[in-house]
Design an enzyme around this catalytic site. Sequence first.
Site, short mmCIF file in Angstrom:
data_model
loop_
_atom_site.label_atom_id
_atom_site.label_comp_id
_atom_site.label_asym_id
_atom_site.label_seq_id
_atom_site.Cartn_x
_atom_site.Cartn_y
_atom_site.Cartn_z
N CYS A 2 1.06 -0.99 -0.08
CA CYS A 2 -0.21 0.32 -0.31
C CYS A 2 0.50 1.68 -0.17
O CYS A 2 2.15 1.15 0.52
CB CYS A 2 -0.94 0.08 1.30
SG CYS A 2 -0.53 0.84 2.55
N CYS A 5 2.41 1.96 3.13
CA CYS A 5 3.33 1.63 3.60
C CYS A 5 4.97 1.76 2.79
O CYS A 5 6.28 1.77 3.12
CB CYS A 5 3.71 -0.60 3.23
SG CYS A 5 1.77 -1.38 4.87
N ASP A 28 0.49 16.88 4.54
CA ASP A 28 -0.56 15.95 3.34
C ASP A 28 -0.43 16.23 2.16
O ASP A 28 0.43 18.12 2.07
CB ASP A 28 -1.77 16.66 3.32
CG ASP A 28 -2.86 15.52 2.39
OD1 ASP A 28 -3.64 14.57 2.60
OD2 ASP A 28 -3.15 15.99 1.61
N HIS A 44 1.22 -1.65 9.60
CA HIS A 44 -0.13 -2.12 7.97
C HIS A 44 -1.09 -1.88 9.31
O HIS A 44 -1.35 -3.29 9.44
CB HIS A 44 -0.34 -2.35 7.44
CG HIS A 44 -1.22 -2.48 6.27
ND1 HIS A 44 -0.83 -1.73 5.05
CD2 HIS A 44 -2.35 -2.31 6.06
CE1 HIS A 44 -2.54 -1.34 4.54
NE2 HIS A 44 -3.06 -2.66 5.27
N ASN A 82 -10.66 8.91 8.44
CA ASN A 82 -11.89 8.81 7.57
C ASN A 82 -11.71 7.08 7.77
O ASN A 82 -10.87 6.35 6.94
CB ASN A 82 -11.62 9.14 5.72
CG ASN A 82 -12.02 10.45 5.81
OD1 ASN A 82 -12.78 10.83 6.87
ND2 ASN A 82 -10.62 11.00 5.15
N GLY A 88 -15.24 7.35 3.06
CA GLY A 88 -14.04 8.61 2.66
C GLY A 88 -12.71 7.98 1.61
O GLY A 88 -12.06 8.93 2.33
N HIS A 93 -5.00 2.43 4.81
CA HIS A 93 -3.79 2.67 6.02
C HIS A 93 -4.55 3.56 6.90
O HIS A 93 -3.95 4.68 5.96
CB HIS A 93 -2.08 2.52 5.28
CG HIS A 93 -0.86 2.50 5.92
ND1 HIS A 93 -0.03 1.94 6.15
CD2 HIS A 93 -0.79 2.99 7.39
CE1 HIS A 93 0.69 1.68 6.89
NE2 HIS A 93 0.60 2.47 8.13
N HIS A 95 -4.85 6.36 9.18
CA HIS A 95 -4.16 7.76 8.93
C HIS A 95 -5.22 8.27 9.04
O HIS A 95 -6.08 8.50 9.61
CB HIS A 95 -3.47 8.45 8.20
CG HIS A 95 -4.94 8.49 6.79
ND1 HIS A 95 -4.60 6.66 6.00
CD2 HIS A 95 -5.49 9.26 6.57
CE1 HIS A 95 -6.24 7.39 5.07
NE2 HIS A 95 -6.47 8.83 4.89
P1 5GP Z 1 -8.19 9.38 2.86
O1 5GP Z 1 -9.19 10.03 2.23
O2 5GP Z 1 -7.80 8.13 2.38
O3 5GP Z 1 -8.88 10.08 4.62
O4 5GP Z 1 -7.03 10.57 3.30
C1 5GP Z 1 -5.66 10.15 2.60
C2 5GP Z 1 -4.77 11.39 2.09
O5 5GP Z 1 -3.72 11.13 1.94
C3 5GP Z 1 -5.24 12.23 1.46
O6 5GP Z 1 -5.84 13.60 1.20
C4 5GP Z 1 -4.46 13.08 0.01
O7 5GP Z 1 -3.95 14.63 0.03
C5 5GP Z 1 -3.18 12.32 0.57
N1 5GP Z 1 -2.45 11.37 -0.20
C6 5GP Z 1 -2.22 10.43 -1.09
N2 5GP Z 1 -1.48 10.28 -1.46
C7 5GP Z 1 -0.30 10.87 -0.52
C8 5GP Z 1 1.32 11.14 -1.37
O8 5GP Z 1 1.86 10.58 -1.22
N3 5GP Z 1 1.82 11.67 -0.25
C9 5GP Z 1 0.90 12.88 0.41
N4 5GP Z 1 2.40 13.41 2.32
N5 5GP Z 1 -0.11 12.54 0.97
C10 5GP Z 1 -0.82 11.54 -0.05
ZN ZN Z 2 -0.42 -0.28 4.55
#
Ligand code: 5GP
Ligand code: ZN
Length: 118
Positions: A2, A5, A28, A44, A82, A88, A93, A95
């Site tokens: 993922c 990871c 982010d 993970h 989320n 959403g 993974h 966060h």
């Molecule tokens: P989720 O929608 O899963 O709660 O949030 C995923 C978050 O990861 C989003 O706010 C998105 O901007 C962030 N994100 C996605 N890919 C990357 C990445 O490669 N690096 C960083 N720093 N943030 C990422």
């Molecule tokens: Zn992971």
Amino acid sequence: MCLFCKLVNGEIPSNKVLEDDNFIAFHDINPIAPVHILIIPKVHVEKFQDVKPAMMAEMTIFIQEVAQKMGLDASGYRLVTNNGEDGGQEVPHLHFHLLGGGRLKWTHLHHDNPKESM
Ligand code: 5GP
Ligand code: ZN
């Protein structure tokens, strides 16, 4: 493997703000607030619904340290995770989004048409 990871492994670069043996905090890539930090466990765990209380206890301390380091502990912040499809969650993974750096909006979040949220 993922996305987060890969970030833990260093396969994907990240702009880190704090790291210890178990957790990493980084900016982010697409911030939605003046301060938008993501906080993840190094192991993970897919989502909040799966996390063990002992890990959350450690993660809570780490998150509080990140908030302090970002200067948000006194001014306030929002902590969001989320969880799963309706929540959403895009990266499977666990966060937490730590959001702050100014007064945040609190608004109606439900979409009748889920495609509108994309
Ligand atoms: P989720 O929608 O899963 O709660 O949030 C995923 C978050 O990861 C989003 O706010 C998105 O901007 C962030 N994100 C996605 N890919 C990357 C990445 O490669 N690096 C960083 N720093 N943030 C990422
Ligand atoms: Zn992971």
